[in-house]
Design a protein around this motif. Structure first.
Motif, PDB file in Angstrom:
ATOM      1  N   VAL A   1      -9.344  55.936  40.756  1.00  0.00           N
ATOM      2  CA  VAL A   1      -9.824  55.573  42.080  1.00  0.00           C
ATOM      3  C   VAL A   1      -8.772  54.677  42.742  1.00  0.00           C
ATOM      4  N   VAL A   2      -9.102  54.108  43.877  1.00  0.00           N
ATOM      5  CA  VAL A   2      -8.156  53.320  44.662  1.00  0.00           C
ATOM      6  C   VAL A   2      -8.606  51.860  44.686  1.00  0.00           C
ATOM      7  N   GLY A   3      -7.691  50.946  44.446  1.00  0.00           N
ATOM      8  CA  GLY A   3      -7.996  49.519  44.491  1.00  0.00           C
ATOM      9  C   GLY A   3      -6.891  48.750  45.190  1.00  0.00           C
ATOM     10  N   LEU A   4      -7.271  47.759  45.970  1.00  0.00           N
ATOM     11  CA  LEU A   4      -6.300  46.993  46.764  1.00  0.00           C
ATOM     12  C   LEU A   4      -6.388  45.508  46.453  1.00  0.00           C
ATOM     13  N   ARG A   5      -5.310  44.961  45.879  1.00  0.00           N
ATOM     14  CA  ARG A   5      -5.142  43.505  45.833  1.00  0.00           C
ATOM     15  C   ARG A   5      -4.633  43.082  47.200  1.00  0.00           C
ATOM     16  N   THR A   6      -5.334  42.173  47.848  1.00  0.00           N
ATOM     17  CA  THR A   6      -5.018  41.775  49.213  1.00  0.00           C
ATOM     18  C   THR A   6      -4.110  40.548  49.246  1.00  0.00           C
ATOM     19  N   THR A   7      -3.448  40.348  50.379  1.00  0.00           N
ATOM     20  CA  THR A   7      -2.717  39.112  50.618  1.00  0.00           C
ATOM     21  C   THR A   7      -3.674  37.932  50.490  1.00  0.00           C
ATOM     22  N   PRO A   8      -3.299  36.856  49.803  1.00  0.00           N
ATOM     23  CA  PRO A   8      -4.175  35.685  49.741  1.00  0.00           C
ATOM     24  C   PRO A   8      -4.602  35.243  51.134  1.00  0.00           C
ATOM     25  N   GLY A   9      -5.898  35.076  51.330  1.00  0.00           N
ATOM     26  CA  GLY A   9      -6.438  34.687  52.620  1.00  0.00           C
ATOM     27  C   GLY A   9      -6.941  35.852  53.457  1.00  0.00           C
ATOM     28  N   ARG A  10      -6.521  37.079  53.132  1.00  0.00           N
ATOM     29  CA  ARG A  10      -6.991  38.233  53.903  1.00  0.00           C
ATOM     30  C   ARG A  10      -8.499  38.400  53.738  1.00  0.00           C
ATOM     31  N   VAL A  11      -8.970  38.256  52.497  1.00  0.00           N
ATOM     32  CA  VAL A  11     -10.407  38.280  52.203  1.00  0.00           C
ATOM     33  C   VAL A  11     -10.756  36.927  51.597  1.00  0.00           C
TER      34      VAL A  11
ATOM     35  N   GLY B   1     -13.891  46.559  35.925  1.00  0.00           N
ATOM     36  CA  GLY B   1     -14.034  47.837  35.240  1.00  0.00           C
ATOM     37  C   GLY B   1     -15.353  48.526  35.526  1.00  0.00           C
ATOM     38  N   GLY B   2     -16.431  47.765  35.587  1.00  0.00           N
ATOM     39  CA  GLY B   2     -17.720  48.362  35.905  1.00  0.00           C
ATOM     40  C   GLY B   2     -17.733  48.978  37.290  1.00  0.00           C
ATOM     41  N   ALA B   3     -17.092  48.305  38.236  1.00  0.00           N
ATOM     42  CA  ALA B   3     -17.022  48.817  39.609  1.00  0.00           C
ATOM     43  C   ALA B   3     -16.228  50.116  39.673  1.00  0.00           C
ATOM     44  N   ALA B   4     -15.060  50.148  39.022  1.00  0.00           N
ATOM     45  CA  ALA B   4     -14.223  51.341  39.066  1.00  0.00           C
ATOM     46  C   ALA B   4     -14.888  52.512  38.353  1.00  0.00           C
ATOM     47  N   ALA B   5     -15.540  52.252  37.209  1.00  0.00           N
ATOM     48  CA  ALA B   5     -16.227  53.316  36.493  1.00  0.00           C
ATOM     49  C   ALA B   5     -17.384  53.870  37.308  1.00  0.00           C
ATOM     50  N   ALA B   6     -18.127  53.000  37.984  1.00  0.00           N
ATOM     51  CA  ALA B   6     -19.242  53.452  38.818  1.00  0.00           C
ATOM     52  C   ALA B   6     -18.746  54.324  39.967  1.00  0.00           C
ATOM     53  N   LEU B   7     -17.615  53.977  40.542  1.00  0.00           N
ATOM     54  CA  LEU B   7     -17.026  54.805  41.603  1.00  0.00           C
ATOM     55  C   LEU B   7     -16.636  56.171  41.065  1.00  0.00           C
ATOM     56  N   ALA B   8     -15.919  56.180  39.941  1.00  0.00           N
ATOM     57  CA  ALA B   8     -15.442  57.435  39.378  1.00  0.00           C
ATOM     58  C   ALA B   8     -16.601  58.350  38.998  1.00  0.00           C
ATOM     59  N   ALA B   9     -17.695  57.763  38.527  1.00  0.00           N
ATOM     60  CA  ALA B   9     -18.851  58.539  38.092  1.00  0.00           C
ATOM     61  C   ALA B   9     -19.758  58.946  39.247  1.00  0.00           C
TER      62      ALA B   9
END
Length: 400
Positions: free
Chosen positions: A118-128, A86-94
Motif C-alpha cells: 500500500v502507500v504511506g507518507l511520512r510528512t514534513t514535521p509540522g505538516r500534520v 502494521g495493523g493499519a497497513a494490513a487492514a488496508l491491504a485486506a
C-alpha cells in the motif's frame, strides 16, 4: 470523508474507546479525549469502527504485542506486516478499510506500506501536527496517512494537514486543494537521485535489490534524468539513536518507574539509553543533525527527488522479533535493519512509500520517494506517476 469507516492506530487516543498502546499496562485505558488527527478525521465525516494493532508502545517495525498478538501480512500469513503502523497497513491491504492513519519515527508509516503493498507518507514535521504530546518541538515523530493509492493518501492528507495553535511547528496549508487536487502531471525531465544502498552505507537483501533494480526501465520510460547519488548521511545512525533515546526517556520514563517489570525489554533498553545521555551527547547530536539537514537542503537544489529502498529486507517470518542478518551482515538491535528509513527521517522531508513490485516468493517491495522539506505535493505527484506507470498497487492479496 463522510461515511468512510476508519480504524485508528492504537497509539492514537480515541475518546470513549480503548487505546492500549499495545501494552498490558494500558490494556484497559479509555481516554477522555481524541488525539488531534483522530478529531480531524471524524470532523471530516469519517466513521470510527475500531483500532489497528501496533507493537508495544509503537516501538519497532514489526507489529506484535502481549495484548492482541501479532499482525500477519495479508500477502503471506507467515510473514510480518511491518510496523509500527502494521495493523493499519494490513487492514488496508485486506480491504477492511479504505484509508488509515499512522505515525512515523524511523519508518513506521513507510515500512508497513512497503510490506503490505500500500502507500504511506511520512510528512514534513509540522505538516500534520500532533496533540497531545510531551514535546511540542519534536521533529522525529510525525503523524501521516496510509491508503491503497497515492490519490487516497493525498485526500487523507488534505484532512490531516493544517496548523493548530497548540503546535508551534505546525505549517499552514497552501490552499484547501493543495493536496487533494488531481495529481497527474508530466514528470519528464525530473532530476532524480537514485540511492540503492544509501551510498554504500546500508546492506540490502538481494531480493529487494533485484525488484528495485528492475525499476530503472520505468524511470527511463517516464523520462526521468537519473543519477546514482545520495545525501551526506555520515553520522546519521548516532544522531538518530540519540534523539530516539531522548524521546523514549521523555515519553516513557515515568511509565517504567510506575510499572517496573511490565514493559518489554527493548523499550526498557531505549529508555535507559535516554537516561544515560549527557548534555554533551544531546548537543553533539543536535549539531550533527543540523549539519545533515543543511547538507540535504543543498542536495535537493541539485535534485527534485531522492529514490531509495523503503526496507532493506522483504517481509520476514512473523515469529521473529526482527531480522538479525541483512545481506550477510549482522544486525545488533531491533532498529538496525531499518536504517534505509530511519536515517532519512533526519532530513525533515516528506518520504513516500509506493508499491514497486514483488519478490520471486510473491512478497511486496516498496520504493521510497523523498523530496525537499514541505514538498508533499511534488512527492505525491511523482509517486502518482510511478504508480500509474507500474500498476503494482492494484495487485491484491489472495484472501482465504
Amino acid at each position: 470523508m463522510h461515511g468512510l469507516p476508519v480504524a485508528f492506530k492504537d497509539t492514537h487516543l480515541t475518546r470513549g474507546m480503548r487505546t492500549t498502546l499495545g501494552s498490558p499496562v494500558f490494556a484497559e485505558q479509555v481516554p477522555d479525549e481524541d488525539e488531534l488527527v483522530v478529531a480531524r478525521l471524524q470532523g471530516a465525516g469519517a466513521v470510527r469502527m475500531g483500532k489497528t494493532n501496533v507493537p508495544e508502545f509503537g516501538a519497532g517495525s514489526h507489529t506484535f504485542n502481549p495484548v492482541f498478538g501479532a499482525t500477519r501480512n495479508p500477502y503471506d500469513l507467515r510473514r510480518s506486516a511491518g510496523g509500527s503502523s502494521g495493523g493499519a497497513a494490513a487492514a488496508l491491504a485486506a480491504g477492511l478499510q479504505p484509508i488509515a492513519d499512522g505515525s512515523d519515527m524511523g519508518g513506521s508509516l513507510r515500512n508497513p506500506a512497503s510490506f503490505c503493498n500500500v502507500v504511506g507518507l511520512r510528512t514534513t514535521p509540522g505538516r500534520v501536527p500532533s496533540y497531545p504530546t510531551v514535546n511540542v518541538w519534536d521533529t522525529l515523530t510525525v503523524p501521516g496517512p496510509l491508503g491503497r493509492t497515492v490519490a487516497d493518501v493525498a485526500l487523507l492528507l488534505s484532512v490531516m494537514a493544517g496548523p493548530d495553535p497548540r503546535c508551534p511547528l505546525s505549517l499552514e496549508t497552501p490552499s484547501p486543494d493543495a493536496f487533494r487536487a488531481p495529481l497527474e502531471r508530466d514528470t519528464r525531465g525530473l532530476r532524480v537521485a537514485w540511492a540503492p544502498d544509501l551510498g554504500g552505507r546500508v546492506p540490502v537483501d538481494p531480493d529487494v535489490r533485484d525488484v528495485l533494480g528492475r525499476q530503472g526501465a520505468v524511470f527511463e520510460a517516464l523520462g526521468w534524468r537519473v543519477t546514482e547519488d545520495c545525501p551526506d548521511l555520515d553520522g546519521a545512525d548516532a544522531v538518530f539513536r540519540t534523539l530516539r533515546a531522548r524521546a523514549f526517556h521523555l515519553s516513557l520514563g515515568a511509565v517504567l518507574d510506575a510499572f517496573p517489570g511490565q514493559v518489554k525489554a527493548t523499550v526498557v533498553q531505549n529508555v535507559e539509553e535516554g537516561r544515560r545521555l549527557t548534555a554533551d551527547d544531546i548537543a553533539r547530536a543536535t549539531a550533527e543533525h543540523t549539519r545533515i539537514l543543511l547538507a540535504a537542503t543543498a542536495f535537493f537544489q541539485r535534485y527534485d527527488v531522492l529514490l531509495a529502498p523503503v526496507s532493506q529486507v522483504a517481509p520476514f517470518d512473523v515469529d521473529l522479533e526482527y531480522p538479525t542478518v541483512v545481506d550477510g551482515q549482522r544486525q545488533e538491535s531491533y532498529i538496525d535493519w531499518m536504517r534505509s528509513c530511519s536515517w532519512l527521517s533526519l532530513l525533515g522531508a516528506p518520504a513516500l512509500s509506493v508499491p514497486a513490485g514483488f519478490t520471486a516468493d510473491g512478497l511486496p517491495v516498496g520504493l521510497q520517494i523523498v523530496g525537499p522539506p514541505r514538498a508533499e505535493r511534488a512527492v505525491l505527484e511523482v509517486g502518482a506517476a510511478f504508480e500509474a506507470a507500474t500498476g503494482w498497487g492494484r495487485r491484491r492479496p489472495p484472501l482465504r
